[in-house]
Structure formats: structure tokens, C-alpha cells
Design a protein around this motif. Structure first.
Motif, mmCIF file in Angstrom:
data_model
loop_
_atom_site.group_PDB
_atom_site.id
_atom_site.type_symbol
_atom_site.label_atom_id
_atom_site.label_comp_id
_atom_site.label_asym_id
_atom_site.label_seq_id
_atom_site.Cartn_x
_atom_site.Cartn_y
_atom_site.Cartn_z
ATOM 1 N N TRP A 37 0.857 -1.232 -0.021
ATOM 2 C CA TRP A 37 0.108 0.186 0.079
ATOM 3 C C TRP A 37 0.848 1.116 0.087
ATOM 4 O O TRP A 37 2.168 1.293 0.646
ATOM 5 N N SER A 38 0.282 2.210 -0.650
ATOM 6 C CA SER A 38 0.896 3.606 -0.558
ATOM 7 C C SER A 38 0.132 4.512 -0.486
ATOM 8 O O SER A 38 -1.317 4.281 -0.051
ATOM 9 N N THR A 39 0.325 5.954 -0.534
ATOM 10 C CA THR A 39 -0.497 6.914 -0.313
ATOM 11 C C THR A 39 -0.502 8.067 -1.141
ATOM 12 O O THR A 39 0.760 7.994 -1.914
ATOM 13 N N LEU A 40 -1.357 8.820 -1.197
ATOM 14 C CA LEU A 40 -1.346 10.096 -2.298
ATOM 15 C C LEU A 40 -1.187 11.310 -1.215
ATOM 16 O O LEU A 40 -2.340 11.662 -0.814
ATOM 17 N N ASN A 41 -0.215 11.984 -0.886
ATOM 18 C CA ASN A 41 -0.047 13.174 -0.058
ATOM 19 C C ASN A 41 -0.185 14.486 -0.780
ATOM 20 O O ASN A 41 0.026 14.369 -2.051
ATOM 21 N N TYR A 42 -0.123 15.499 -0.038
ATOM 22 C CA TYR A 42 -0.231 16.838 -0.689
ATOM 23 C C TYR A 42 1.261 17.031 -1.479
ATOM 24 O O TYR A 42 1.063 17.636 -2.486
ATOM 25 N N LYS A 43 2.242 16.713 -0.775
ATOM 26 C CA LYS A 43 3.469 16.875 -1.668
ATOM 27 C C LYS A 43 3.578 15.929 -2.681
ATOM 28 O O LYS A 43 4.087 16.351 -3.842
ATOM 29 N N ASP A 44 2.813 14.637 -2.858
ATOM 30 C CA ASP A 44 3.082 13.761 -3.751
ATOM 31 C C ASP A 44 2.070 14.440 -5.063
ATOM 32 O O ASP A 44 2.508 14.322 -6.224
ATOM 33 N N ALA A 45 0.981 15.144 -4.669
ATOM 34 C CA ALA A 45 0.208 15.760 -5.663
ATOM 35 C C ALA A 45 1.030 16.931 -6.283
ATOM 36 O O ALA A 45 1.039 17.225 -7.311
ATOM 37 N N ILE A 61 10.034 8.476 -9.112
ATOM 38 C CA ILE A 61 8.740 7.835 -8.732
ATOM 39 C C ILE A 61 8.263 8.497 -7.591
ATOM 40 O O ILE A 61 8.922 8.400 -6.654
ATOM 41 N N PRO A 62 7.156 9.181 -7.458
ATOM 42 C CA PRO A 62 6.777 9.874 -6.139
ATOM 43 C C PRO A 62 5.897 8.984 -5.171
ATOM 44 O O PRO A 62 6.091 7.495 -5.482
ATOM 45 N N GLY A 63 5.601 9.414 -3.976
ATOM 46 C CA GLY A 63 5.176 8.637 -2.961
ATOM 47 C C GLY A 63 5.851 8.696 -2.003
ATOM 48 O O GLY A 63 6.996 7.876 -1.794
ATOM 49 N N ILE A 64 5.639 9.445 -1.109
ATOM 50 C CA ILE A 64 6.330 9.554 0.413
ATOM 51 C C ILE A 64 6.237 8.570 1.508
ATOM 52 O O ILE A 64 6.935 8.666 2.390
ATOM 53 N N ASP A 65 5.223 7.760 1.352
ATOM 54 C CA ASP A 65 4.772 6.650 2.233
ATOM 55 C C ASP A 65 4.958 5.577 1.454
ATOM 56 O O ASP A 65 4.546 5.391 0.218
ATOM 57 N N LEU A 66 4.954 4.257 2.256
ATOM 58 C CA LEU A 66 4.917 3.018 1.460
ATOM 59 C C LEU A 66 4.721 2.152 2.854
ATOM 60 O O LEU A 66 5.252 2.229 4.047
ATOM 61 N N ALA A 67 3.998 1.020 2.417
ATOM 62 C CA ALA A 67 3.897 -0.010 3.491
ATOM 63 C C ALA A 67 4.182 -1.407 2.732
ATOM 64 O O ALA A 67 3.482 -1.367 1.601
ATOM 65 N N GLY A 88 8.927 9.553 4.553
ATOM 66 C CA GLY A 88 9.934 10.658 4.208
ATOM 67 C C GLY A 88 11.015 10.103 3.863
ATOM 68 O O GLY A 88 11.370 9.496 2.903
ATOM 69 N N TRP A 89 11.978 10.925 4.488
ATOM 70 C CA TRP A 89 13.333 10.521 4.244
ATOM 71 C C TRP A 89 13.862 10.854 2.440
ATOM 72 O O TRP A 89 14.858 10.528 2.243
ATOM 73 N N GLY A 90 13.175 11.701 2.077
ATOM 74 C CA GLY A 90 13.432 12.301 0.657
ATOM 75 C C GLY A 90 12.920 11.326 -0.257
ATOM 76 O O GLY A 90 13.131 11.577 -1.698
ATOM 77 N N VAL A 91 12.336 10.197 0.206
ATOM 78 C CA VAL A 91 11.574 9.203 -0.862
ATOM 79 C C VAL A 91 10.426 10.155 -1.581
ATOM 80 O O VAL A 91 9.639 10.697 -1.106
ATOM 81 N N GLY A 92 10.487 9.824 -2.947
ATOM 82 C CA GLY A 92 9.661 10.453 -3.843
ATOM 83 C C GLY A 92 10.050 11.950 -4.181
ATOM 84 O O GLY A 92 9.233 12.742 -4.857
#
Length: 329
Positions: A37-45, A61-67, A88-92
Motif C-alpha cells: 500500500w502507498s498513499t497520495l499526499n499533498y507533497k505527492d500531488a 517515482i513519487p510517493g513519500i509513504d509506503l507499507a 519521508g527521508w526524501g523518498v519521492g
């Protein structure tokens, strides 16, 4: 091969598309994760639409979250089969992110999935909810307690705001929710908000010091809204500031800080040290009712992420957006 959203840049500009990528193209890292699963955050948008300078390297590849689940690991802390979460950690931004079926990462960026949550629930919380918990921890650190007075939450119908309202209410605080979408009042009350205030009350220039109203505040807006929140804090109140939805400026004076002893606590979720991350997730497992997560989240497919990004920036999305990547997750 795996599916992903890929952002590319050319002389014609920045574009985002759904595509298939060879696993050999994944960036360096000591763990490979099968993303569930991932998410779509404001930063990703912002990254997907190109409306903000989020992406620092292309292609991305965007997406600052993942599980997901560890597939391979050269990191002694992780083994195949471990369920993990990343925020986080600059991912995305500088490293390929979570809006893909595979991710190669540094194991030092990961934390174990909190036992209280499934992977989809962890993403319904995501960076937004983890940031909200960091804000609550900051208020507690500075002595804000239930019974001290109402706590204000700006941007309350968004991801951070929704979780902050739910957390603060469950912890016994009286919560005042600020929103530009008054049609979401019933939703906010269902999360535990006691009062609903229109954003317009905070968006125009105000006095350097206003009537003392709030014992604490969680602000996602910045700009004039944050300035007015600071001006209306009670003596020795604390504002946890974690966003800039209303702008990066802070047109305030020092009056609230030197005359009322107000604390402005900055919240950074991207590079937050691992012990604080783990504590935030531990507290989420204790203090957030998983039953509310369905109300907090909207599920979209990977192919729907690009149009949903535009809706999110237009303020048309309530709460969190979660994205399934692996049916087995």
C-alpha cells in the motif's frame, strides 16, 4: 517488471504517467520491498502535477509513504518477510518512492509495521497521521494538557488535520476545528471536534495580540493563518507548526512570544530521528481508534493517482488517499 507512476522532465516540461519499469532500474539500497500500500499526499500531488518544486531528480517515482514486505535484504536489521513502513527521508523527492509495486531503499529508513495496524491502515495514517502525532507529542512536551483550554486545529478536513482532531479528542482535549469547507462539519464532529470555525476568521490580517483563546494549536497552514493563531494563544500556549498550505511567510510580530510566552514548535516529519518516529507510531497504536480510519480515507488505484492529485490540490479531497499496490497485502 512492475507498475509505477513515473515523473519525467524534458524541454517541454514535467509530465507524469503510469508505466511499467524493469526491476533492474531500481536505485541503490540495501533492501527491496514489495509495496502493498502507498498513499497520495499533498507533497505527492505537487510532484505529480508539477505545481511545486518537490522532485529534485528525474526521472522520479513519487510517493513519500509506503507499507510492504521485505523481499531481499543486505541490512542486518531486516530479513525477507518483515512487514515495514516508510515515511519521508526524501523518498519521492530524491529517491524513488512508494507509488510503485517495488521499492529499493536504505534499511535505516524503515520501521516495523505497528502491530495494531494492517498495512492499509498504516497508510490511512501515513505521513499525515504520523505528523499529526508528532504535533500532539510536541504539545505534550510543552505542557499542554486536557482541561487547560481548547486546542485549535487548522486545515482540519485534510489528512494531518483529520488525524489531529481524532487524536486530541480521544486524549480528552476540547478541539476547535478550522476549515474552508464548512460542508465537512458533520465529518469533523464525527472525529471529535467540539467547534467548527470558518477559515475566513483567520485568513485576513489581524492584531499583533488578540483575545486569548487557545491552550494549544496544530497548524498546517502557515502564512497569515499561523500569524493569527499565534496572536490568539493563551498565556504559555504552544503552536505545533507542520505545514504551509496557506503560504511560507509568517506575517507576525514577536508580541505573542515575549508578552505571553507562546511557544512555536516546528515539526519536521521527513528527517525525524528513528526513536521519535517509533514513539509516534507506538502512540498512534495506543491513541488512535482504527475504527475511524475508513472515515478518514479514500482508496484510489494507481491509475487514478494522476487525476486525483489535481483534485487534492483543488481542496476536493477529504482526509487521506490510500493506494493498493499488491492484492496480497
Amino acid at each position: 517488471m512492475f507498475d509505477a507512476i513515473l515523473i519525467e522532465k524534458s524541454e517541454a516540461g514535467q509530465t507524469a504517467r503510469l508505466t511499467t519499469i524493469n526491476e533492474k532500474a531500481l536505485p541503490e539500497g540495501d533492501v527491496t520491498v514489495r509495496v502493498a500500500w502507498s498513499t497520495l499526499n499533498y507533497k505527492d500531488a505537487l510532484a505529480i502535477t508539477g505545481k511545486g518544486p518537490v522532485v529534485r531528480r528525474f526521472p522520479m517515482i513519487p510517493g513519500i509513504d509506503l507499507a510492504g514486505v521485505i523481499e531481499t535484504s543486505d541490512n542486518p536489521d531486516w530479513k525477507p518477510g518483515d512487514k515495514v513502513v516508510l515515511n519521508g527521508w526524501g523518498v519521492g523527492e530524491t529517491h524513488w518512492g512508494g507509488l510503485a509495486q517495488k521499492a529499493r531503499l536504505k534499511g535505516d529508513w524503515l520501521i516495523p509495521l505497528e502491530p495494531a495496524f494492517s498495512m492499509s491502515q498504516a497508510m490511512a495514517i501515513g505521513t499525515a497521521g504520523y505528523t499529526a502525532m508528532l504535533c500532539v507529542l510536541a504539545l505534550e512536551k510543552h505542557g499542554v494538557k486536557p482541561g487547560d483550554g481548547p486546542v485549535l486545529v487548522t486545515g482540519a478536513a485534510g489528512g494531518v488535520g483529520s488525524v489531529a482532531v481524532a487524536l486530541l479528542s480521544k486524549l480528552g482535549h476540547e478541539v476547535a476545528a478550522v476549515t474552508g469547507r464548512l460542508e465537512e462539519s458533520d465529518y469533523l464532529r464525527s472525529l471529535g471536534a467540539n467547534d467548527i470555525l470558518p477559515r475566513s476568521e483567520f485568513s485576513e490580517p489581524g492584531r499583533p495580540l488578540d483575545k486569548e483563546r487557545w491552550a494549544g494549536a496544530v497548524d498546517v497552514a502557515g502564512g497569515q493563518i499561523l500569524a493569527n493563531v499565534c496572536a490568539s494563544m493563551r498565556y504559555r500556549g504552544t503552536v505545533a507548526a507542520c505545514g504551509l498550505a496557506a503560504g511560507m511567510s509568517l506575517p507576525a510580530t514577536v508580541a505573542p512570544f515575549i508578552l505571553r510566552g507562546v511557544t512555536l514548535a516546528g515539526i519536521d516529519s521527513v528527517m525525524c530521528p528513528l526513536p521519535e518516529r517509533r514513539e509516534a507510531w507506538r502512540r498512534l497504536g495506543r491513541d488512535l481508534d482504527p475504527a475511524i480510519l475508513d472515515r478518514l480515507s479514500e482508496t484510489v488505484t494507481l491509475s487514478q493517482c494522476i487525476p486525483t492529485a489535481a483534485r487534492l490540490l483543488a481542496g476536493e479531497v477529504r482526509g487521506r488517499v490510500i493506494v493498493p499496490l499488491d492484492s496480497a497485502g
